[in-house]
Write a protein that holds these residues in place. Structure first.
Motif, PDB file in Angstrom:
ATOM      1  N   THR A  10      55.794  27.701  54.097  1.00 51.63           N
ATOM      2  CA  THR A  10      54.509  27.420  53.648  1.00 51.63           C
ATOM      3  C   THR A  10      54.339  25.951  53.069  1.00 51.63           C
ATOM      4  OG1 THR A  10      52.800  28.274  52.068  1.00 51.63           O
ATOM      5  CG2 THR A  10      54.738  28.351  51.409  1.00 51.63           C
ATOM      6  N   ASP A  11      53.139  25.684  53.362  1.00 52.83           N
ATOM      7  CA  ASP A  11      52.965  24.103  52.694  1.00 52.83           C
ATOM      8  C   ASP A  11      51.972  24.541  51.265  1.00 52.83           C
ATOM      9  OD1 ASP A  11      50.947  25.231  54.372  1.00 52.83           O
ATOM     10  OD2 ASP A  11      50.555  23.415  55.318  1.00 52.83           O
ATOM     11  N   ALA A  12      51.919  25.702  51.058  1.00 52.35           N
ATOM     12  CA  ALA A  12      51.602  26.089  49.633  1.00 52.35           C
ATOM     13  C   ALA A  12      50.759  24.977  48.912  1.00 52.35           C
ATOM     14  CB  ALA A  12      52.732  26.353  48.742  1.00 52.35           C
ATOM     15  N   PRO A  13      49.414  24.871  49.564  1.00 49.86           N
ATOM     16  CA  PRO A  13      48.567  23.483  49.079  1.00 49.86           C
ATOM     17  C   PRO A  13      48.072  24.397  47.668  1.00 49.86           C
ATOM     18  CG  PRO A  13      47.350  24.714  50.822  1.00 49.86           C
ATOM     19  CD  PRO A  13      48.712  25.681  50.619  1.00 49.86           C
ATOM     20  N   GLY A  14      47.740  23.503  46.966  1.00 49.64           N
ATOM     21  CA  GLY A  14      47.213  23.852  45.498  1.00 49.64           C
ATOM     22  C   GLY A  14      47.771  24.491  44.511  1.00 49.64           C
ATOM     23  N   ILE A  15      49.238  24.571  44.641  1.00 59.45           N
ATOM     24  CA  ILE A  15      50.016  24.819  43.424  1.00 59.45           C
ATOM     25  C   ILE A  15      51.046  23.625  43.346  1.00 59.45           C
ATOM     26  CG2 ILE A  15      49.953  27.228  43.761  1.00 59.45           C
ATOM     27  CD1 ILE A  15      52.831  27.218  44.748  1.00 59.45           C
ATOM     28  N   GLU A  16      51.522  23.381  41.863  1.00 59.24           N
ATOM     29  CA  GLU A  16      52.251  22.182  41.767  1.00 59.24           C
ATOM     30  C   GLU A  16      53.636  22.494  42.343  1.00 59.24           C
ATOM     31  OE1 GLU A  16      51.450  20.436  37.603  1.00 59.24           O
ATOM     32  OE2 GLU A  16      50.655  22.682  37.731  1.00 59.24           O
ATOM     33  N   HIS A  17      54.176  21.603  43.032  1.00 59.32           N
ATOM     34  CA  HIS A  17      55.670  21.689  43.517  1.00 59.32           C
ATOM     35  C   HIS A  17      56.103  20.299  43.854  1.00 59.32           C
ATOM     36  CE1 HIS A  17      53.138  22.519  47.133  1.00 59.32           C
ATOM     37  NE2 HIS A  17      53.544  21.070  47.207  1.00 59.32           N
ATOM     38  N   LEU A  18      57.336  20.175  43.969  1.00 53.30           N
ATOM     39  CA  LEU A  18      58.019  19.032  44.403  1.00 53.30           C
ATOM     40  C   LEU A  18      57.864  18.669  45.982  1.00 53.30           C
ATOM     41  CD1 LEU A  18      59.908  16.599  43.523  1.00 53.30           C
ATOM     42  CD2 LEU A  18      61.908  18.035  44.420  1.00 53.30           C
ATOM     43  N   ALA A  19      58.086  19.828  46.560  1.00 53.45           N
ATOM     44  CA  ALA A  19      58.052  19.595  48.215  1.00 53.45           C
ATOM     45  C   ALA A  19      57.884  20.993  48.784  1.00 53.45           C
ATOM     46  CB  ALA A  19      59.132  19.059  48.763  1.00 53.45           C
ATOM     47  N   THR A  20      57.383  20.928  50.040  1.00 53.09           N
ATOM     48  CA  THR A  20      57.175  22.302  50.634  1.00 53.09           C
ATOM     49  C   THR A  20      57.922  21.834  51.784  1.00 53.09           C
ATOM     50  OG1 THR A  20      55.204  21.640  51.758  1.00 53.09           O
ATOM     51  CG2 THR A  20      54.858  22.938  49.864  1.00 53.09           C
ATOM     52  N   VAL A  21      58.647  22.940  52.481  1.00 51.90           N
ATOM     53  CA  VAL A  21      59.225  22.969  54.058  1.00 51.90           C
ATOM     54  C   VAL A  21      58.570  23.940  54.494  1.00 51.90           C
ATOM     55  CG1 VAL A  21      61.232  23.165  55.011  1.00 51.90           C
ATOM     56  CG2 VAL A  21      61.408  22.108  52.780  1.00 51.90           C
ATOM     57  N   SER A  22      58.186  23.696  55.830  1.00 51.29           N
ATOM     58  CA  SER A  22      57.769  24.975  56.597  1.00 51.29           C
ATOM     59  C   SER A  22      57.553  24.406  58.043  1.00 51.29           C
ATOM     60  CB  SER A  22      56.228  25.504  56.211  1.00 51.29           C
ATOM     61  OG  SER A  22      55.350  24.170  56.130  1.00 51.29           O
ATOM     62  N   VAL A  23      57.252  25.262  58.948  1.00 53.00           N
ATOM     63  CA  VAL A  23      57.047  25.053  60.344  1.00 53.00           C
ATOM     64  C   VAL A  23      55.450  24.305  60.387  1.00 53.00           C
ATOM     65  CG1 VAL A  23      56.167  26.196  62.561  1.00 53.00           C
ATOM     66  CG2 VAL A  23      58.505  26.082  61.649  1.00 53.00           C
ATOM     67  N   ASP A  24      55.081  23.432  61.082  1.00 50.98           N
ATOM     68  CA  ASP A  24      53.857  23.196  61.348  1.00 50.98           C
ATOM     69  C   ASP A  24      53.149  24.096  61.842  1.00 50.98           C
ATOM     70  OD1 ASP A  24      51.473  21.676  62.215  1.00 50.98           O
ATOM     71  OD2 ASP A  24      52.426  19.900  62.102  1.00 50.98           O
ATOM     72  N   ALA A  25      52.103  24.898  61.214  1.00 46.38           N
ATOM     73  CA  ALA A  25      51.528  25.998  61.465  1.00 46.38           C
ATOM     74  C   ALA A  25      50.447  25.881  62.425  1.00 46.38           C
ATOM     75  CB  ALA A  25      50.983  26.633  60.252  1.00 46.38           C
ATOM     76  N   ALA A  26      49.726  24.477  62.279  1.00 46.85           N
ATOM     77  CA  ALA A  26      48.589  24.169  63.153  1.00 46.85           C
ATOM     78  C   ALA A  26      49.218  24.087  64.584  1.00 46.85           C
ATOM     79  CB  ALA A  26      47.859  22.988  62.711  1.00 46.85           C
ATOM     80  N   HIS A  86      48.444  31.795  58.342  1.00 45.02           N
ATOM     81  CA  HIS A  86      48.141  32.477  59.161  1.00 45.02           C
ATOM     82  C   HIS A  86      46.692  31.871  59.772  1.00 45.02           C
ATOM     83  CE1 HIS A  86      50.450  36.300  57.469  1.00 45.02           C
ATOM     84  NE2 HIS A  86      51.060  35.180  57.750  1.00 45.02           N
ATOM     85  N   ARG A  87      46.049  31.475  58.856  1.00 39.05           N
ATOM     86  CA  ARG A  87      44.497  30.851  59.149  1.00 39.05           C
ATOM     87  C   ARG A  87      44.927  29.575  60.133  1.00 39.05           C
ATOM     88  NH1 ARG A  87      39.829  32.221  58.402  1.00 39.05           N
ATOM     89  NH2 ARG A  87      39.370  31.300  60.425  1.00 39.05           N
ATOM     90  N   GLN A  88      45.896  28.805  59.449  1.00 45.13           N
ATOM     91  CA  GLN A  88      46.166  27.319  60.336  1.00 45.13           C
ATOM     92  C   GLN A  88      46.575  27.700  61.597  1.00 45.13           C
ATOM     93  OE1 GLN A  88      48.979  25.561  57.655  1.00 45.13           O
ATOM     94  NE2 GLN A  88      47.697  24.338  56.637  1.00 45.13           N
ATOM     95  N   LYS A  89      47.500  28.833  62.022  1.00 44.70           N
ATOM     96  CA  LYS A  89      47.689  28.965  63.220  1.00 44.70           C
ATOM     97  C   LYS A  89      46.710  29.519  64.097  1.00 44.70           C
ATOM     98  CE  LYS A  89      52.608  30.423  62.209  1.00 44.70           C
ATOM     99  NZ  LYS A  89      53.336  31.493  61.769  1.00 44.70           N
ATOM    100  N   LEU A  90      45.867  30.192  63.626  1.00 43.81           N
ATOM    101  CA  LEU A  90      44.774  30.622  64.471  1.00 43.81           C
ATOM    102  C   LEU A  90      43.947  29.532  64.607  1.00 43.81           C
ATOM    103  CD1 LEU A  90      42.871  32.803  65.940  1.00 43.81           C
ATOM    104  CD2 LEU A  90      41.883  33.158  63.593  1.00 43.81           C
ATOM    105  N   ASP A  91      43.719  28.722  63.773  1.00 44.85           N
ATOM    106  CA  ASP A  91      42.945  27.406  64.078  1.00 44.85           C
ATOM    107  C   ASP A  91      43.368  26.578  65.141  1.00 44.85           C
ATOM    108  OD1 ASP A  91      41.148  28.295  62.150  1.00 44.85           O
ATOM    109  OD2 ASP A  91      41.582  27.150  60.401  1.00 44.85           O
TER     110      ASP A  91
END
Lengths: 391, 391
Positions: B165-181, B213-218
């Motif tokens: 997930t790119d988990a926007p809006g929560i604090e974290h060092l980093a995110t790892v995910s597939v580029d959903a868009a 899920h939103r990003q994939k659809l978009d």
DNA sequence: TTGAAAGCGATACCAC
DNA sequence: GTGGTATCGCTTTCAA
């Protein structure tokens, strides 16, 4: 729930070391060391006792201590052609990246380059073998010519990993490459789907005596034969990785074969092919699938003239190759002899993800940033080690 | 050509250490250490002098020595759901693989699992934070619910990396995910090519309130809108990752929408969708593109009922996540905050390359082989570290 | 606020 | 053949 207490808990219970072995056996650590390393001057019997105990207590050497005490460094030679840069520069970067992350284990990369694939590779290999190196990564252009030198490497005890080929028939520790047959049939399947199952395709390759090129064609042909009865191969063009040759031959073939629906270029030599298509005003109507990715190809993908390209993941190939050598040299782990990567499909919609990794500044080596006060964390400008592997 | 002499050449000219700095400054190594690590009890002035000299001579700590002397261990927590196992087991394996290769630096993985994505993750996170851990890898199911705990982690100085997930809006060092868009538009492009540019597509997703899920659809919608005028979305089905719901809703939609040409399932919930297609006798005529890869999907790809699936590379996600934490903790390198992987296209012709990596025995950890006499090289049954990344 | 010294777990010598 | 010991570069602790 076992909540550990703060302070003492994070000390590690230390694993058995050579000192423990020595003590329980009532001998000295020197002797243990000799046994563990097959060094001369040790009684057969004590040697066995040590080895057995090591086995039962599960002795594993502390690599940090080993590196610290032994002042010798591991030198890994890397021999790569300068052309095609868009491919081999990334192989090199992948290697350097991994090397970097193992710098604390004392590996050093000794880099050598030569003009092009198969041109100067013998001399470079000879030079490397003369240079008292511990391991080697090469990209064989003409494996058969390298055979004697590879045997020499073997005799010298220098492990060699080959990238971008499965180099059958020559001696080596391991090979790293994209699965060429899968690559070919993948293109066959894409072609089949893109063309709706009907049409004739021109295949442009390098030369069929090269194993890699042969395998791609075979894979493509197999897929068509088994799954796409409506698809056929109109012609196979050997362009010998030469731009002019590719252009001329393609022009001729296209002119004399009017009903071509698709083109598959199985080497990086796709630009002249696309030019030939353009000149025949066919580039819009034809479905073209190419191989590799480099800046000049990007606009053709953007515009849709190239429907897809098969990315051979040079960065990852470099990583895996170096990793294999490293683990072999430092940890004595023999890698699988053949490492076949899955090729990536790059199309217009995911192109930018790949291009981002190709920018020259995106070498992904925060550690190379040089001297800095350790307490100040450095935010690296690009992606760390493994992340870059997508490129 | 500079042919090095055999014996002495391989000793390294040693880089500047804290001893050198101490000597040239006429102080003790203890003081240098204090300066370098911002430890209390040092004169501001001397601190600066040390830092400056360190900078100019290009001091870089010897990690092996550091690890050897500091007896404390780094503990990295890994919290992952048990479902969907085909995905998260591979994430875990990727993590363990990298951890393994850095074992000599004293990192340990503390693994926690909970039933499913979003179910029990809060408790697990709490538990991990109570457990005096140095870093954490999590797969947030409901990021918004985790926000307070993430803040707590931040306060405690525990860096957290989020996977999948790119988990926007929560604090974290980093995110790892597939580029959903990119994932969505890639499917759009494939759909466009497969369908010859014409037709209406049903999209099955989880729930659109989930960013991913939103990003994939978009992404899918954007690609269709910009490039494929003949393609349209017949319906968007939210199945909430529930099998029954997916099946029922799809049945209804398909029954009431006769002219559907394609189906895009953007989560791993594709089996019930395909069952619905089968029940309507549509699975042959429709072009289906799914997401993720697991054993039950293989026969559907083999048979051509699923034209392609988008592989989200769990193994690599785990690798990158752990790598990020490791580099941050041990080398003080801050990773890029967002790491987007390129999704892989899996079709029938390259399916086997991916399945090979999914066999339970192919965890690729030669080093885990356990105690063995070091002199005996072990040929590992599977691929070393990076190689497995293709899976 | 600083210096001195004891480890960490291996390697590489020496002496016996 | 074997035992002892200095050494690697750093962290840590204790003494000044």
């Amino acid at each position: 729930m076992p909540r550990r207490r703060k302070a003492e808990a994070r000390k590690r219970t230390k694993p058995p070391g050579i000192r423990e072995i020595a003590e329980t056996l009532g001998i000295s650590i020197g002797t243990v060391d000799r046994a563990l390393h097959d060094r001369p001057g040790i009684n057969k019997a004590t040697r066995t006792r040590v080895l057995e105990l090591a086995q039962t207590v599960g002795y594993r050497p502390n690599l940090a201590a080993r590196f610290l005490s032994s002042r010798k460094q591991c030198r890994v030679g890397v021999n790569l052609p300068r052309e095609i840069a868009s491919f081999f520069d990334l192989v090199r970067d992948g290697i350097l990246d991994v090397a970097q992350s193992f710098e604390s284990s004392g590996v050093r990369v000794v880099y050598r380059s030569y003009p092009r694939l198969g041109q100067g590779e013998i001399e470079a290999l000879e030079e490397a073998l003369d240079d008292d190196i511990d391991g080697l990564v090469i990209a064989p252009g003409r494996p058969e010519h390298l055979a004697p030198l590879m045997r020499r490497a073997m005799r010298q005890g220098v492990p060699v990993v080959c990238v971008n080929t499965d180099a059958p028939g020559i001696e080596h520790l391991a090979t790293v490459s994209v699965d060429a047959a899968a690559s070919g049939s993948l293109v066959g399947e894409l072609m089949g789907r893109f063309l709706g199952g009907n049409g004739r395709v021109v295949v442009v390759t390098g030369q069929l005596s090269t194993v890699d090129h042969r395998q791609k064609l075979d894979g493509f042909r197999k897929e068509l034969g088994e799954r796409w009865p409506g698809l056929g191969i109109a012609a196979v063009v050997e362009a010998h990785d030469d731009e002019r040759e590719a252009y001329e031959k393609c022009r001729q073939v296209l002119a004399s074969t009017p009903d071509v629906a698709g083109v598959y270029v199985s080497t990086a030599n796709s630009i002249p092919v696309m030019r030939a298509l353009d000149d025949q005003r066919m580039s819009g109507r034809l479905t073209a699938i190419t191989t590799d990715l480099f800046p000049a190809l990007a606009p053709l993908i953007e515009s849709g003239k190239v429907a897809a390209t098969i990315y051979q993941r040079p960065w990852v190939q470099g990583q895996i190759a170096f990793q294999a050598i490293y683990k072999f040299l430092v940890q004595r782990v023999t890698p699988p002899p053949v490492n076949k990567l899955s090729p990536h499909v790059v199309m217009r919609s995911n192109l930018k993800l790949f291009l981002e990794r190709m920018r020259p500044d995106a070498t992904g080596s925060p550690g190379r940033a040089g001297p800095r006060p350790e307490t100040r964390a450095a935010r690296s400008g690009s992606v760390a080690t493994f992340a870059d592997e997508i490129g």
